[in-house]
Write a protein that holds these residues in place. Structure first.
Motif, short mmCIF file in Angstrom:
data_model
loop_
_atom_site.label_atom_id
_atom_site.label_comp_id
_atom_site.label_asym_id
_atom_site.label_seq_id
_atom_site.Cartn_x
_atom_site.Cartn_y
_atom_site.Cartn_z
N ASN A 52 26.49 -136.70 -47.85
CA ASN A 52 25.48 -137.44 -48.60
C ASN A 52 24.23 -136.57 -48.70
O ASN A 52 24.17 -135.47 -48.16
CB ASN A 52 25.19 -138.81 -47.97
CG ASN A 52 24.74 -138.72 -46.52
OD1 ASN A 52 24.03 -137.78 -46.14
ND2 ASN A 52 25.14 -139.69 -45.72
N SER A 53 23.21 -137.07 -49.38
CA SER A 53 21.98 -136.32 -49.59
C SER A 53 21.25 -136.03 -48.29
O SER A 53 20.55 -135.03 -48.17
CB SER A 53 21.05 -137.08 -50.54
OG SER A 53 21.60 -137.10 -51.83
N CYS A 54 21.39 -136.90 -47.31
CA CYS A 54 20.73 -136.70 -46.03
C CYS A 54 21.25 -135.41 -45.36
O CYS A 54 20.46 -134.59 -44.87
CB CYS A 54 20.95 -137.91 -45.12
SG CYS A 54 20.14 -137.79 -43.52
N PHE A 55 22.56 -135.23 -45.35
CA PHE A 55 23.12 -134.01 -44.77
C PHE A 55 22.67 -132.77 -45.55
O PHE A 55 22.41 -131.72 -44.97
CB PHE A 55 24.65 -134.09 -44.70
CG PHE A 55 25.16 -134.94 -43.58
CD1 PHE A 55 25.07 -134.52 -42.26
CD2 PHE A 55 25.75 -136.17 -43.85
CE1 PHE A 55 25.55 -135.31 -41.22
CE2 PHE A 55 26.23 -136.96 -42.81
CZ PHE A 55 26.13 -136.54 -41.50
N LEU A 56 22.57 -132.89 -46.86
CA LEU A 56 22.08 -131.77 -47.66
C LEU A 56 20.61 -131.49 -47.34
O LEU A 56 20.21 -130.34 -47.22
CB LEU A 56 22.24 -132.05 -49.16
CG LEU A 56 21.65 -130.99 -50.09
CD1 LEU A 56 22.37 -129.66 -49.93
CD2 LEU A 56 21.69 -131.45 -51.52
N ALA A 57 19.82 -132.55 -47.17
CA ALA A 57 18.41 -132.37 -46.81
C ALA A 57 18.29 -131.63 -45.48
O ALA A 57 17.45 -130.75 -45.32
CB ALA A 57 17.70 -133.72 -46.75
N LYS A 58 19.13 -131.98 -44.50
CA LYS A 58 19.11 -131.28 -43.21
C LYS A 58 19.47 -129.81 -43.40
O LYS A 58 18.87 -128.93 -42.78
CB LYS A 58 20.07 -131.94 -42.22
CG LYS A 58 19.51 -133.21 -41.60
CD LYS A 58 20.47 -133.73 -40.54
CE LYS A 58 19.95 -134.99 -39.92
NZ LYS A 58 19.00 -134.72 -38.82
N ALA A 59 20.44 -129.54 -44.27
CA ALA A 59 20.83 -128.15 -44.53
C ALA A 59 19.67 -127.39 -45.16
O ALA A 59 19.38 -126.25 -44.78
CB ALA A 59 22.07 -128.10 -45.43
N TYR A 60 18.99 -128.02 -46.12
CA TYR A 60 17.84 -127.38 -46.76
C TYR A 60 16.74 -127.09 -45.73
O TYR A 60 16.14 -126.02 -45.74
CB TYR A 60 17.26 -128.26 -47.88
CG TYR A 60 15.87 -127.84 -48.25
CD1 TYR A 60 15.65 -126.71 -49.04
CD2 TYR A 60 14.76 -128.54 -47.78
CE1 TYR A 60 14.37 -126.29 -49.34
CE2 TYR A 60 13.48 -128.12 -48.09
CZ TYR A 60 13.28 -127.01 -48.87
OH TYR A 60 12.01 -126.59 -49.16
N CYS A 61 16.49 -128.05 -44.84
CA CYS A 61 15.43 -127.88 -43.85
C CYS A 61 15.77 -126.76 -42.86
O CYS A 61 14.87 -126.12 -42.31
CB CYS A 61 15.16 -129.20 -43.14
SG CYS A 61 14.40 -130.42 -44.25
#
Length: 141
Positions: A52-61
Motif C-alpha cells: 500500500n502507499s504507507c509501505f511506499l512512503a516508508k521506502a521513500y523516507c
C-alpha cells in the motif's frame, strides 16, 4: 492505538521542519503499515511493488530516490509520470492530521494564498487539501 497516534500527530504538528513544515517522514516512521486498511498495491520507481502507499512512503523516507511510479503492481503500467515520494509521505501524514483538532496558539504562518494560519498544525492541515500552499511570510494582510 488511536490515542497514541493522536499524540504523535499532535507532537509532529507542533514541530517545525525547514522552518515551516512538520517532518512527515518522522511521522510515517511511527506508522504500522500492516494495519492500514488500504490494500491497493503501488509500484515504486525502483520497480518494487508495495502492499500500500504507507509501505511506499516508508521506502521513500529510507531512500528519497524512490517515488510512486503508478497504482497497482509493477507488472501493470497505468500512470505516465511518477508521484514524488514526499507527496506519498504527506498523504499518510494527512490521513491522521485531518481528524484531529489543532492546539491553539503558536506562531502564525502566512501562506502564499494571502491567509494567516494560526499555527503550523492549521497550516499543514490546509496543505493536505491544497498541495501548492507554501509559507510566503510576506504577503498576508
Amino acid at each position: 492505538m488511536f490515542f497514541k497516534e493522536f499524540i504523535v500527530v499532535l507532537a509532529l504538528a507542533t514541530v517545525l521542519y525547514n522552518g515551516v513544515h512538520a517532518d512527515h517522514c518522522a511521522y510515517v516512521a511511527t506508522k504500522d503499515c500492516a494495519f492500514i486498511p488500504d490494500r491497493q498495491q503501488v509500484c515504486g520507481t525502483n520497480q518494487q511493488s508495495y502492499r500500500n502507499s504507507c509501505f511506499l512512503a516508508k521506502a521513500y523516507c529510507a531512500d528519497n530516490t524512490i517515488h510512486k511510479a503508478h497504482d497497482g503492481p509493477c507488472a501493470v503500467t497505468t500512470t505516465p509520470s511518477p508521484v514524488h515520494g514526499s507527496e506519498v509521505a504527506l498523504d499518510i501524514f494527512c490521513l491522521d492530521l485531518i481528524y484531529i483538532s489543532c492546539p491553539t496558539g503558536g506562531v502564525q504562518i502566512c501562506g502564499n494564498d494571502g491567509k494567516f494560519y494560526e499555527n503550523v498544525c492549521e497550516f499543514d492541515k490546509a496543505r493536505c487539501f491544497h498541495r501548492d500552499l507554501k509559507d510566503d511570510g510576506t504577503n498576508c494582510v
